[in-house]
Design a protein around this motif. Sequence first.
Motif, PDB file in Angstrom:
ATOM      1  N   VAL A   1      -3.679 -11.137  46.099  1.00  0.00           N
ATOM      2  CA  VAL A   1      -4.755 -10.553  46.830  1.00  0.00           C
ATOM      3  C   VAL A   1      -4.478  -9.559  47.822  1.00  0.00           C
ATOM      4  O   VAL A   1      -5.467  -9.108  48.479  1.00  0.00           O
ATOM      5  N   GLY A   2      -3.322  -8.937  47.911  1.00  0.00           N
ATOM      6  CA  GLY A   2      -3.120  -8.121  48.874  1.00  0.00           C
ATOM      7  C   GLY A   2      -3.786  -6.681  48.745  1.00  0.00           C
ATOM      8  O   GLY A   2      -3.863  -5.817  49.588  1.00  0.00           O
ATOM      9  N   GLY A   3      -4.291  -6.482  47.630  1.00  0.00           N
ATOM     10  CA  GLY A   3      -5.235  -5.356  47.344  1.00  0.00           C
ATOM     11  C   GLY A   3      -4.228  -4.207  46.927  1.00  0.00           C
ATOM     12  O   GLY A   3      -3.027  -4.315  46.703  1.00  0.00           O
ATOM     13  N   LEU A   4      -4.671  -2.999  46.701  1.00  0.00           N
ATOM     14  CA  LEU A   4      -4.204  -2.032  46.291  1.00  0.00           C
ATOM     15  C   LEU A   4      -3.073  -1.401  47.225  1.00  0.00           C
ATOM     16  O   LEU A   4      -3.537  -1.400  48.504  1.00  0.00           O
ATOM     17  N   THR A   5      -1.962  -0.984  46.945  1.00  0.00           N
ATOM     18  CA  THR A   5      -1.055  -0.407  47.711  1.00  0.00           C
ATOM     19  C   THR A   5      -0.769   0.920  47.331  1.00  0.00           C
ATOM     20  O   THR A   5      -0.491   1.250  46.204  1.00  0.00           O
ATOM     21  N   SER A   6      -0.284   1.546  48.424  1.00  0.00           N
ATOM     22  CA  SER A   6      -0.022   3.307  47.930  1.00  0.00           C
ATOM     23  C   SER A   6       1.467   3.327  47.923  1.00  0.00           C
ATOM     24  O   SER A   6       2.165   2.552  47.942  1.00  0.00           O
ATOM     25  N   ASN A   7       2.025   4.779  47.554  1.00  0.00           N
ATOM     26  CA  ASN A   7       3.144   5.079  47.448  1.00  0.00           C
ATOM     27  C   ASN A   7       3.481   6.373  47.927  1.00  0.00           C
ATOM     28  O   ASN A   7       2.825   6.988  48.229  1.00  0.00           O
ATOM     29  N   ALA A   8       4.644   6.776  47.909  1.00  0.00           N
ATOM     30  CA  ALA A   8       4.858   8.119  48.639  1.00  0.00           C
ATOM     31  C   ALA A   8       4.325   9.098  47.961  1.00  0.00           C
ATOM     32  O   ALA A   8       4.240  10.114  48.670  1.00  0.00           O
ATOM     33  N   ALA A   9       4.208   9.291  46.744  1.00  0.00           N
ATOM     34  CA  ALA A   9       3.460  10.279  45.868  1.00  0.00           C
ATOM     35  C   ALA A   9       2.101  10.260  46.019  1.00  0.00           C
ATOM     36  O   ALA A   9       1.490  11.193  45.926  1.00  0.00           O
ATOM     37  N   HIS A  10       1.541   9.076  46.538  1.00  0.00           N
ATOM     38  CA  HIS A  10       0.025   8.971  46.697  1.00  0.00           C
ATOM     39  C   HIS A  10      -0.858   9.173  45.350  1.00  0.00           C
ATOM     40  O   HIS A  10      -1.934   9.571  45.284  1.00  0.00           O
ATOM     41  N   TYR A  11      -0.163   8.616  44.415  1.00  0.00           N
ATOM     42  CA  TYR A  11      -0.773   8.722  42.796  1.00  0.00           C
ATOM     43  C   TYR A  11      -1.057   7.081  42.559  1.00  0.00           C
ATOM     44  O   TYR A  11      -0.089   6.363  42.849  1.00  0.00           O
ATOM     45  N   GLN A  12      -1.745   6.721  41.909  1.00  0.00           N
ATOM     46  CA  GLN A  12      -2.231   5.704  41.021  1.00  0.00           C
ATOM     47  C   GLN A  12      -2.349   5.927  39.610  1.00  0.00           C
ATOM     48  O   GLN A  12      -3.045   6.998  39.227  1.00  0.00           O
ATOM     49  N   ALA A  13      -1.766   5.137  38.790  1.00  0.00           N
ATOM     50  CA  ALA A  13      -1.751   5.258  37.322  1.00  0.00           C
ATOM     51  C   ALA A  13      -2.417   3.877  36.535  1.00  0.00           C
ATOM     52  O   ALA A  13      -2.334   2.834  37.125  1.00  0.00           O
ATOM     53  N   PHE A  14      -3.101   4.186  35.770  1.00  0.00           N
ATOM     54  CA  PHE A  14      -3.812   3.315  34.887  1.00  0.00           C
ATOM     55  C   PHE A  14      -3.466   3.543  33.412  1.00  0.00           C
ATOM     56  O   PHE A  14      -3.715   4.511  32.851  1.00  0.00           O
ATOM     57  N   MET A  15      -3.205   2.377  32.799  1.00  0.00           N
ATOM     58  CA  MET A  15      -2.942   2.374  31.459  1.00  0.00           C
ATOM     59  C   MET A  15      -3.639   1.168  30.403  1.00  0.00           C
ATOM     60  O   MET A  15      -3.692   0.436  30.998  1.00  0.00           O
ATOM     61  N   TYR A  16      -4.143   1.861  29.249  1.00  0.00           N
ATOM     62  CA  TYR A  16      -4.633   1.194  28.434  1.00  0.00           C
ATOM     63  C   TYR A  16      -4.337   1.198  27.019  1.00  0.00           C
ATOM     64  O   TYR A  16      -3.764   2.388  26.665  1.00  0.00           O
ATOM     65  N   GLY A  17      -4.204   0.285  25.946  1.00  0.00           N
ATOM     66  CA  GLY A  17      -3.944   0.505  24.629  1.00  0.00           C
ATOM     67  C   GLY A  17      -5.155   0.165  23.653  1.00  0.00           C
ATOM     68  O   GLY A  17      -6.136   0.037  24.046  1.00  0.00           O
ATOM     69  N   ASP A  18      -4.903   0.552  22.351  1.00  0.00           N
ATOM     70  CA  ASP A  18      -5.933   0.456  21.362  1.00  0.00           C
ATOM     71  C   ASP A  18      -6.186  -1.014  21.165  1.00  0.00           C
ATOM     72  O   ASP A  18      -7.106  -1.348  20.393  1.00  0.00           O
ATOM     73  N   ARG A  19      -5.135  -1.988  21.359  1.00  0.00           N
ATOM     74  CA  ARG A  19      -5.362  -3.409  21.095  1.00  0.00           C
ATOM     75  C   ARG A  19      -4.333  -4.168  22.031  1.00  0.00           C
ATOM     76  O   ARG A  19      -3.535  -3.470  22.493  1.00  0.00           O
ATOM     77  N   ASP A  20      -4.459  -5.528  21.967  1.00  0.00           N
ATOM     78  CA  ASP A  20      -3.821  -6.433  22.803  1.00  0.00           C
ATOM     79  C   ASP A  20      -2.510  -6.855  21.967  1.00  0.00           C
ATOM     80  O   ASP A  20      -1.368  -7.204  22.602  1.00  0.00           O
ATOM     81  N   LEU A  21      -2.552  -6.820  20.827  1.00  0.00           N
ATOM     82  CA  LEU A  21      -1.620  -7.624  20.007  1.00  0.00           C
ATOM     83  C   LEU A  21      -0.961  -6.849  18.964  1.00  0.00           C
ATOM     84  O   LEU A  21      -1.860  -5.997  18.239  1.00  0.00           O
ATOM     85  N   TYR A  22       0.436  -6.556  18.840  1.00  0.00           N
ATOM     86  CA  TYR A  22       0.949  -5.833  18.059  1.00  0.00           C
ATOM     87  C   TYR A  22       2.068  -6.687  17.165  1.00  0.00           C
ATOM     88  O   TYR A  22       2.655  -7.578  17.703  1.00  0.00           O
ATOM     89  N   ARG A  23       2.466  -6.262  16.004  1.00  0.00           N
ATOM     90  CA  ARG A  23       3.342  -6.816  15.061  1.00  0.00           C
ATOM     91  C   ARG A  23       4.489  -5.848  14.689  1.00  0.00           C
ATOM     92  O   ARG A  23       4.382  -4.816  15.134  1.00  0.00           O
ATOM     93  N   PRO A  24       5.736  -6.368  14.406  1.00  0.00           N
ATOM     94  CA  PRO A  24       6.891  -5.566  14.106  1.00  0.00           C
ATOM     95  C   PRO A  24       6.347  -4.580  12.802  1.00  0.00           C
ATOM     96  O   PRO A  24       5.779  -4.969  11.875  1.00  0.00           O
ATOM     97  N   GLY A  25       6.685  -3.508  13.199  1.00  0.00           N
ATOM     98  CA  GLY A  25       6.385  -2.273  12.134  1.00  0.00           C
ATOM     99  C   GLY A  25       4.952  -1.613  12.797  1.00  0.00           C
ATOM    100  O   GLY A  25       4.572  -0.491  12.136  1.00  0.00           O
ATOM    101  N   ASP A  26       4.296  -1.978  13.504  1.00  0.00           N
ATOM    102  CA  ASP A  26       3.070  -1.385  13.996  1.00  0.00           C
ATOM    103  C   ASP A  26       3.301  -0.099  15.007  1.00  0.00           C
ATOM    104  O   ASP A  26       4.465  -0.158  15.568  1.00  0.00           O
ATOM    105  N   THR A  27       2.473   0.501  15.304  1.00  0.00           N
ATOM    106  CA  THR A  27       2.281   1.626  16.196  1.00  0.00           C
ATOM    107  C   THR A  27       1.585   1.542  17.523  1.00  0.00           C
ATOM    108  O   THR A  27       0.395   1.068  17.069  1.00  0.00           O
ATOM    109  N   ILE A  28       2.091   1.543  18.626  1.00  0.00           N
ATOM    110  CA  ILE A  28       1.656   1.042  19.761  1.00  0.00           C
ATOM    111  C   ILE A  28       0.880   2.643  20.213  1.00  0.00           C
ATOM    112  O   ILE A  28       1.690   3.543  20.405  1.00  0.00           O
ATOM    113  N   TYR A  29      -0.499   2.712  20.411  1.00  0.00           N
ATOM    114  CA  TYR A  29      -1.005   3.899  21.041  1.00  0.00           C
ATOM    115  C   TYR A  29      -1.585   3.500  22.280  1.00  0.00           C
ATOM    116  O   TYR A  29      -2.500   2.555  22.634  1.00  0.00           O
ATOM    117  N   THR A  30      -1.381   4.357  23.352  1.00  0.00           N
ATOM    118  CA  THR A  30      -1.550   3.971  24.778  1.00  0.00           C
ATOM    119  C   THR A  30      -2.127   5.513  25.362  1.00  0.00           C
ATOM    120  O   THR A  30      -1.808   6.408  24.854  1.00  0.00           O
TER     121      THR A  30
END
Length: 360
Positions: free
Chosen positions: A277-306
């Motif tokens: 519950v500390g909340g969002l913390t900053s860094n030296a570069a003052h950048y925040q990154a957000f990542m999401y994929g095309d789905r949550d579950l992948y199997r061997p041989g699949d391709t992950i798109y982010t």
Amino acid sequence: QISIEPGVRGALGGRLVERFSQGVSFGNTTPSITFASAEKAMYLNTLGARSLGLRMNGVAKVQVTVAKIYASNVQDFLRADKRYGSGNGDNEEGDGGEYGGSMEGEDGEDNSGSYQYYDLENRGDVLFTRSYTTAALKKQNGLHLLSLSLKDLEFNAPLKGLYVVRVQDSEHLWLREEKLVALTDLGLIARQNADGNAVVFLNSIRTAQPVSGATVHFISTSNQVMGTATTNGQGVARYDSVAGSRLQLGMVTVVKDADFSFISLPKTRVETSRFEVGGLTSNAAHYQAFMYGDRDLYRPGDTIYTNTVVRHDDWRTPPAGLPIKVRLLLPTGKEYVRLGERLNATGAVASRFILPPSIM
């Protein structure tokens, strides 16, 4: 004495070869009275059956007393834990009174059992005292049900409050159990910020729908009204703290028509030490990154798109072409692959990871 003759077949097969004898003794069980619900469970829906479950053993007749703690005294009442009394006449309720009762049994014997009770002095009034035979109470799933009437509880009276229900053995009055009951359909959630501002969410306990038009009072720890608000169409009411005020929020009460409910902040506070519950913390570069994929579950041989989106702390878009590294980690935490990418004009970049059929 129990005896089993030879030849009796067992449930899992086989027969008894020799005669079996065993002495068995039966003793008297200790009488007891307990509420089925936990001590902290106090909210009882007005739109339901309004029944309290009781576990009673060896009790033929009970005396039920219901008292009401008025709303202005609820906070002070909750601060005080149960007090101890005994059946030898040294009970702390004084000489009994309307709520205390006598500790002497019907046959005149001196009952020396100990018990716990809530001190109601100058905090509320007794609404009624009645006697019930245990056999006459409805039973469900092994529990005796004590039904509460809205009329008997003076639910529609202008003086609102919290109820104290006491059930005791009519013969041995020291054998008793007491429970706090808040009879309401108004469910409250309160959230207080570090600056003292508070937000209240009000919903129907039965339907979970927001309750609008309810009057909300914000009460300080010293029992002073700090502010009043009305819930909006989403069942939300807000309180803005006053700078420099010594008052601290201790309780929230709400009234909607004849219904009354409350929430004590010290009694219901959620311990957050085990949560992030500390909340969002900053860094030296003052950048925040957000990542999401095309789905949550992948199997061997699949391709992950982010897709990765990068923003400055003040939400500005970083310059196009800013180099970043996108890493794919194994469940063990070991790095599997690393990609060097550059952000486009929108501050985002798409990545692709191909999983081999043998990956685990």
